[in-house]
Write a protein that holds these residues in place. Structure first.
Motif, short mmCIF file in Angstrom:
data_model
loop_
_atom_site.label_atom_id
_atom_site.label_comp_id
_atom_site.label_asym_id
_atom_site.label_seq_id
_atom_site.Cartn_x
_atom_site.Cartn_y
_atom_site.Cartn_z
N HIS A 1 9.47 12.99 9.00
CA HIS A 1 9.25 12.91 7.50
C HIS A 1 8.45 11.65 7.21
N LYS A 2 8.21 10.41 8.32
CA LYS A 2 7.34 9.45 8.33
C LYS A 2 7.09 8.65 6.91
N VAL A 3 8.35 8.31 6.73
CA VAL A 3 9.22 6.74 5.73
C VAL A 3 10.51 6.54 6.50
N TYR A 4 10.66 5.30 6.15
CA TYR A 4 11.57 4.26 6.03
C TYR A 4 12.96 4.45 5.03
N GLU A 5 13.85 4.21 5.96
CA GLU A 5 15.65 4.32 5.12
C GLU A 5 16.34 3.47 4.50
N PRO B 1 5.64 4.16 5.59
CA PRO B 1 5.01 2.85 6.10
C PRO B 1 4.07 1.83 4.76
N GLY B 2 2.69 2.86 4.29
CA GLY B 2 2.71 1.21 3.48
C GLY B 2 3.22 0.62 2.65
N MET B 3 4.48 0.39 2.46
CA MET B 3 5.03 -0.60 1.61
C MET B 3 5.08 -1.71 2.68
N LEU B 4 4.75 -1.87 3.82
CA LEU B 4 4.49 -2.91 4.70
C LEU B 4 3.30 -3.31 4.86
N ASP B 5 2.24 -3.50 4.15
CA ASP B 5 0.77 -3.79 4.35
C ASP B 5 0.27 -3.82 2.79
N GLY B 6 -0.56 -4.93 2.69
CA GLY B 6 -1.17 -5.33 1.72
C GLY B 6 -0.34 -5.99 0.37
N LEU B 7 0.66 -6.21 1.45
CA LEU B 7 1.98 -7.19 0.37
C LEU B 7 1.13 -8.63 -0.05
N PRO B 8 1.95 -8.98 -0.77
CA PRO B 8 1.42 -10.36 -1.67
C PRO B 8 1.07 -11.84 -0.89
N LYS B 9 0.59 -12.40 -0.80
CA LYS B 9 0.78 -13.64 -0.24
C LYS B 9 0.95 -14.97 -1.17
N PRO C 1 21.24 -5.76 2.27
CA PRO C 1 21.35 -5.42 3.19
C PRO C 1 19.44 -6.61 3.77
N MET C 2 19.58 -6.88 4.70
CA MET C 2 17.80 -8.01 5.26
C MET C 2 17.28 -7.46 6.59
N ALA C 3 16.23 -6.70 6.32
CA ALA C 3 15.49 -6.98 7.56
C ALA C 3 14.12 -7.53 7.09
N SER C 4 13.71 -7.59 8.84
CA SER C 4 12.71 -8.42 9.08
C SER C 4 11.71 -8.14 9.14
N LEU C 5 10.55 -8.10 8.88
CA LEU C 5 9.02 -7.34 9.15
C LEU C 5 8.75 -6.46 10.37
N ALA C 6 8.58 -7.59 11.01
CA ALA C 6 8.54 -7.40 12.70
C ALA C 6 9.60 -6.05 12.95
N PHE C 7 10.90 -6.35 12.67
CA PHE C 7 11.64 -5.36 12.72
C PHE C 7 11.20 -3.69 12.16
N LEU C 8 10.73 -3.63 11.27
CA LEU C 8 11.25 -2.37 10.29
C LEU C 8 9.14 -2.19 10.76
N HIS D 1 1.11 -1.04 0.18
CA HIS D 1 0.06 -0.11 0.41
C HIS D 1 0.75 1.24 0.02
N GLY D 2 2.24 0.85 -0.50
CA GLY D 2 2.64 2.37 -0.14
C GLY D 2 4.09 2.01 -1.29
N THR D 3 5.14 3.32 -1.42
CA THR D 3 5.68 3.00 -2.59
C THR D 3 7.27 3.16 -1.83
N ALA D 4 8.11 2.76 -2.88
CA ALA D 4 9.72 2.99 -2.22
C ALA D 4 10.15 3.71 -3.94
N HIS D 5 11.88 3.98 -3.13
CA HIS D 5 12.72 4.15 -4.39
C HIS D 5 13.89 4.94 -3.40
N THR D 6 15.05 5.06 -4.52
CA THR D 6 16.16 5.06 -4.53
C THR D 6 16.74 6.73 -4.53
N VAL D 7 17.93 6.83 -3.42
CA VAL D 7 18.22 7.98 -3.26
C VAL D 7 20.03 8.12 -3.71
#
Length: 262
Positions: free
Chosen positions: A251-255, A70-78, A210-217, A46-52
């Motif tokens: 800014h309500k974003v993850y990096e 933050p929406g990237m962490l929700d509505g993900l496919p199964k 880099p790797m990160a768990s969904l719970a950690f994010l 439900h979100g977006t991602a881009h490179t910087v």
């Protein structure tokens, strides 16, 4: 240590994007203050991602990041039963700014995790920063996931950071073989939060991961750690000495960032 992984050949990308490699044409123009360059956004969940790419006052790349809402962490496919649980999303690099060693980025949503059991078998994201072209990375092919243990795929010692190994079972077609750090906490009965891997193909470095768990994010972390660097690199350029996984509340974003490039 065996990292057996059975997976189907990648299906077409759910998100289509044009991979744009940054080419430096002539000398970079002088600048007197840091600058930020952004790639096109790609929808994930439900979100977006881009490179910087962030440049210092001298115009040199200081960090390479993936920024996502933050929406990237929700509505993900199964994945359907028996289907590959890995969902890849291709992100182009910025078309402007300093050239970096990264050609393109792929975020892999591991909807069911992956082996080894009790280590990376939780839902997580693999953030692949590819050092090779998209065409080259799509040509990576193995007969078996155990090919990573074959001498033909074991990279020279100088390209592997001290303490890292390339065990059997980490070969993934259209990706590469994976070097892991067996001293990382997740290999010692600690929950997997974030970690840092290297990737290779035909004895050459092909990606940084880099790797990160969904719970950690979802805990909105402010995490950074030094990166263990190899003695040398197959591709000339500036590489990270640290990485971070952070939530920016202002800014309500993850990096997810590769930092301290040198």
């Amino acid at each position: 240590m065996i990292w057996t992984r059975v997976r189907a050949r990648w299906s077409p990308f759910f998100i289509l994007a044009t991979v744009t490699t940054v080419f430096a044409v002539g000398p970079m123009p002088a600048q007197s203050k840091p600058a930020t360059y952004e790639g096109n956004a790609v929808r994930i969940g439900h979100g977006t991602a881009h490179t910087v790419v962030r440049a210092d006052a001298n115009g040199k790349a200081a960090s390479i990041s993936i920024v996502f809402t933050p929406g990237m962490l929700d509505g993900l496919p199964k994945a359907a039963k028996g289907a590959d649980p890995d969902f890849p999303y291709l992100l182009p690099m910025p078309t402007k700014g300093p050239k970096t060693v990264v050609d393109h980025v792929v975020i892999n949503w591991e909807s069911a995790g992956h082996p080894p059991p009790h280590v990376y078998d939780v839902q997580h994201f693999d953030f692949h920063f590819y050092l090779v072209s998209y065409a080259a990375h799509m040509k990576v092919a193995f007969k078996d996931e155990k090919d990573s243990g074959d001498p033909s795929q074991q990279p020279p010692a100088e390209l592997v950071p001290a303490g890292y190994i390339v065990p059997p079972g980490t070969a993934v077609s259209q990706m590469g073989v994976h070097a892991v750090n067996p001293s990382a906490p997740e290999f010692h009965n600690q929950p997997f939060t974030a970690t840092f891997l290297y990737g290779y193909y035909n004895k050459q470095q092909t990606f940084i991961e880099p790797m990160a768990s969904l719970a950690f994010l979802k805990s909105k972390p402010s995490f950074s750690a030094p990166v263990t660097r190899p003695a040398s690199y197959a591709k000339p350029g500036a590489y990270p000495s640290a990485y971070s996984v952070k939530y920016d509340a202002a800014h309500k974003v993850y990096e997810v960032a590769l930092t301290d490039l040198k």
